[in-house]
Design a protein around this motif. Structure first.
Motif, PDB file in Angstrom:
ATOM      1  N   ALA A  57      39.395  41.979  51.774  1.00 30.81           N
ATOM      2  CA  ALA A  57      38.418  42.061  50.685  1.00 30.81           C
ATOM      3  C   ALA A  57      37.821  43.451  50.567  1.00 30.81           C
ATOM      4  CB  ALA A  57      37.317  41.022  50.898  1.00 30.81           C
ATOM      5  N   TYR A  58      37.581  44.093  51.688  1.00 26.02           N
ATOM      6  CA  TYR A  58      36.958  45.415  51.640  1.00 26.02           C
ATOM      7  C   TYR A  58      37.919  46.459  51.090  1.00 26.02           C
ATOM      8  CZ  TYR A  58      33.150  48.532  52.701  1.00 26.02           C
ATOM      9  OH  TYR A  58      32.095  49.390  52.568  1.00 26.02           O
ATOM     10  N   LYS A  59      39.152  46.419  51.528  1.00 24.70           N
ATOM     11  CA  LYS A  59      40.117  47.452  51.129  1.00 24.70           C
ATOM     12  C   LYS A  59      40.776  47.169  49.778  1.00 24.70           C
ATOM     13  CE  LYS A  59      42.976  50.948  51.616  1.00 24.70           C
ATOM     14  NZ  LYS A  59      42.551  52.305  51.437  1.00 24.70           N
ATOM     15  N   TYR A  60      41.087  45.893  49.508  1.00 27.72           N
ATOM     16  CA  TYR A  60      41.869  45.567  48.312  1.00 27.72           C
ATOM     17  C   TYR A  60      41.113  44.745  47.279  1.00 27.72           C
ATOM     18  CZ  TYR A  60      45.670  47.570  50.887  1.00 27.72           C
ATOM     19  OH  TYR A  60      46.459  48.450  51.581  1.00 27.72           O
ATOM     20  N   GLY A  61      39.853  44.452  47.507  1.00 27.60           N
ATOM     21  CA  GLY A  61      39.030  43.772  46.523  1.00 27.60           C
ATOM     22  C   GLY A  61      38.876  42.286  46.813  1.00 27.60           C
ATOM     23  N   TRP A  62      37.906  41.720  46.121  1.00 27.72           N
ATOM     24  CA  TRP A  62      37.538  40.322  46.379  1.00 27.72           C
ATOM     25  C   TRP A  62      38.655  39.346  46.049  1.00 27.72           C
ATOM     26  CZ3 TRP A  62      37.295  36.568  42.659  1.00 27.72           C
ATOM     27  CH2 TRP A  62      37.267  36.982  41.329  1.00 27.72           C
ATOM     28  N   LYS A  63      39.552  39.685  45.134  1.00 28.57           N
ATOM     29  CA  LYS A  63      40.613  38.741  44.781  1.00 28.57           C
ATOM     30  C   LYS A  63      41.628  38.594  45.911  1.00 28.57           C
ATOM     31  CE  LYS A  63      39.906  39.485  39.899  1.00 28.57           C
ATOM     32  NZ  LYS A  63      40.373  40.122  38.679  1.00 28.57           N
ATOM     33  N   VAL A  64      42.028  39.700  46.520  1.00 25.55           N
ATOM     34  CA  VAL A  64      42.905  39.630  47.693  1.00 25.55           C
ATOM     35  C   VAL A  64      42.147  38.953  48.831  1.00 25.55           C
ATOM     36  CG1 VAL A  64      44.171  40.969  49.425  1.00 25.55           C
ATOM     37  CG2 VAL A  64      44.263  41.640  47.020  1.00 25.55           C
ATOM     38  N   GLY A  65      40.869  39.302  48.963  1.00 25.10           N
ATOM     39  CA  GLY A  65      40.037  38.677  49.983  1.00 25.10           C
ATOM     40  C   GLY A  65      39.913  37.179  49.792  1.00 25.10           C
ATOM     41  N   LEU A  66      39.753  36.747  48.555  1.00 21.84           N
ATOM     42  CA  LEU A  66      39.616  35.315  48.279  1.00 21.84           C
ATOM     43  C   LEU A  66      40.895  34.544  48.594  1.00 21.84           C
ATOM     44  CD1 LEU A  66      37.570  33.255  47.272  1.00 21.84           C
ATOM     45  CD2 LEU A  66      38.414  33.647  44.966  1.00 21.84           C
ATOM     46  N   LEU A  67      42.032  35.096  48.232  1.00 23.35           N
ATOM     47  CA  LEU A  67      43.306  34.457  48.583  1.00 23.35           C
ATOM     48  C   LEU A  67      43.433  34.329  50.110  1.00 23.35           C
ATOM     49  CD1 LEU A  67      45.736  36.241  46.095  1.00 23.35           C
ATOM     50  CD2 LEU A  67      45.140  33.810  46.098  1.00 23.35           C
ATOM     51  N   THR A  68      43.085  35.399  50.800  1.00 23.28           N
ATOM     52  CA  THR A  68      43.142  35.398  52.259  1.00 23.28           C
ATOM     53  C   THR A  68      42.136  34.405  52.837  1.00 23.28           C
ATOM     54  OG1 THR A  68      43.754  37.740  52.168  1.00 23.28           O
ATOM     55  CG2 THR A  68      43.056  36.880  54.305  1.00 23.28           C
ATOM     56  N   ALA A  69      40.945  34.374  52.256  1.00 24.86           N
ATOM     57  CA  ALA A  69      39.867  33.501  52.745  1.00 24.86           C
ATOM     58  C   ALA A  69      40.205  32.026  52.634  1.00 24.86           C
ATOM     59  CB  ALA A  69      38.580  33.789  51.973  1.00 24.86           C
ATOM     60  N   VAL A  70      40.892  31.655  51.571  1.00 26.41           N
ATOM     61  CA  VAL A  70      41.206  30.239  51.355  1.00 26.41           C
ATOM     62  C   VAL A  70      42.466  29.828  52.107  1.00 26.41           C
ATOM     63  CG1 VAL A  70      41.868  28.538  49.615  1.00 26.41           C
ATOM     64  CG2 VAL A  70      39.987  30.135  49.149  1.00 26.41           C
ATOM     65  N   PHE A  71      43.513  30.613  51.998  1.00 30.54           N
ATOM     66  CA  PHE A  71      44.789  30.209  52.579  1.00 30.54           C
ATOM     67  C   PHE A  71      44.840  30.341  54.103  1.00 30.54           C
ATOM     68  CE2 PHE A  71      46.137  30.623  48.159  1.00 30.54           C
ATOM     69  CZ  PHE A  71      46.820  29.426  48.019  1.00 30.54           C
ATOM     70  N   SER A  72      44.108  31.293  54.682  1.00 30.14           N
ATOM     71  CA  SER A  72      44.155  31.462  56.141  1.00 30.14           C
ATOM     72  C   SER A  72      43.679  30.226  56.898  1.00 30.14           C
ATOM     73  CB  SER A  72      43.345  32.691  56.563  1.00 30.14           C
ATOM     74  OG  SER A  72      43.917  33.863  56.049  1.00 30.14           O
ATOM     75  N   PRO A  73      42.471  29.720  56.634  1.00 29.78           N
ATOM     76  CA  PRO A  73      42.030  28.535  57.382  1.00 29.78           C
ATOM     77  C   PRO A  73      42.859  27.291  57.073  1.00 29.78           C
ATOM     78  CG  PRO A  73      40.171  29.556  56.252  1.00 29.78           C
ATOM     79  CD  PRO A  73      41.406  30.246  55.790  1.00 29.78           C
ATOM     80  N   VAL A  74      43.256  27.141  55.816  1.00 28.76           N
ATOM     81  CA  VAL A  74      44.027  25.949  55.444  1.00 28.76           C
ATOM     82  C   VAL A  74      45.388  25.963  56.127  1.00 28.76           C
ATOM     83  CG1 VAL A  74      45.145  24.756  53.518  1.00 28.76           C
ATOM     84  CG2 VAL A  74      42.793  25.573  53.267  1.00 28.76           C
TER      85      VAL A  74
END
Length: 170
Positions: A57-74
């Protein structure tokens, strides 16, 4: 405290680089927790599921961060059973908050520094703790990251800073 200016991106969902970057960070968030779980209480203490979400999210923006945030734990839950289903909603809440706060901070400050990352980590943890408390109705359980996850928060701040500055920056 030294501040470093870096090139930050804000990738959109219509850009293939968004999904490629997110896939790499999700992979990191699959591997790092498995390594940390080799240490007794490593997941609870080191909070590894958030590490690459912060960087994404910090380097590539909230959209990349959001994809990472949702898919990682799931994906971690589906593949490895960790995090357990009972705590998955709270972890998803904190992951999404982290992606939004980190993306906002990067866009707002346009630089990387330890104090900024400390604010990001404290903000998502504080808001996430309140949200988790509302979900589970148990303050002691919701406050767990602040009780035993301080090393993990430090890892996110210092490790995230070093990762962004020295590895992603190059």
């Amino acid at each position: 405290m030294k501040t470093t200016t870096i090139r930050l991106y804000s990738l959109d969902y219509n850009n293939v680089k968004t999904y490629f970057a997110a896939a790499l960070f999700i992979l990191g968030n699959l591997v790092l927790p498995q390594l940390c779980h080799l240490i007794p209480q490593g997941g609870l203490t080191l909070l590894p599921i958030y590490f690459f979400t912060l960087i994404a999210a910090y380097k590539y923006g909230w959209k990349v961060g959001l994809l990472t945030a949702v898919f990682s734990p799931v994906l971690n839950h589906l593949l490895f059973g960790m995090p357990p289903a009972g705590v998955l909603p709270a972890i998803l809440l904190k992951s999404v908050l982290l992606a939004v706060v980190a993306g906002y901070a990067a866009n707002r400050f346009k630089r990387i520094s330890i104090p900024v990352l400390a604010l990001v980590v404290l903000a998502y943890q504080f808001i996430g703790t309140l949200g988790e408390w509302a979900m589970v109705g148990n303050f002691a359980l919701a406050f767990q990251d602040f009780r035993i996850g301080i090393p993990g928060m430090g890892l996110q701040i210092l490790g995230g800073y070093l990762f962004i500055k020295y590895l992603v920056y190059k």
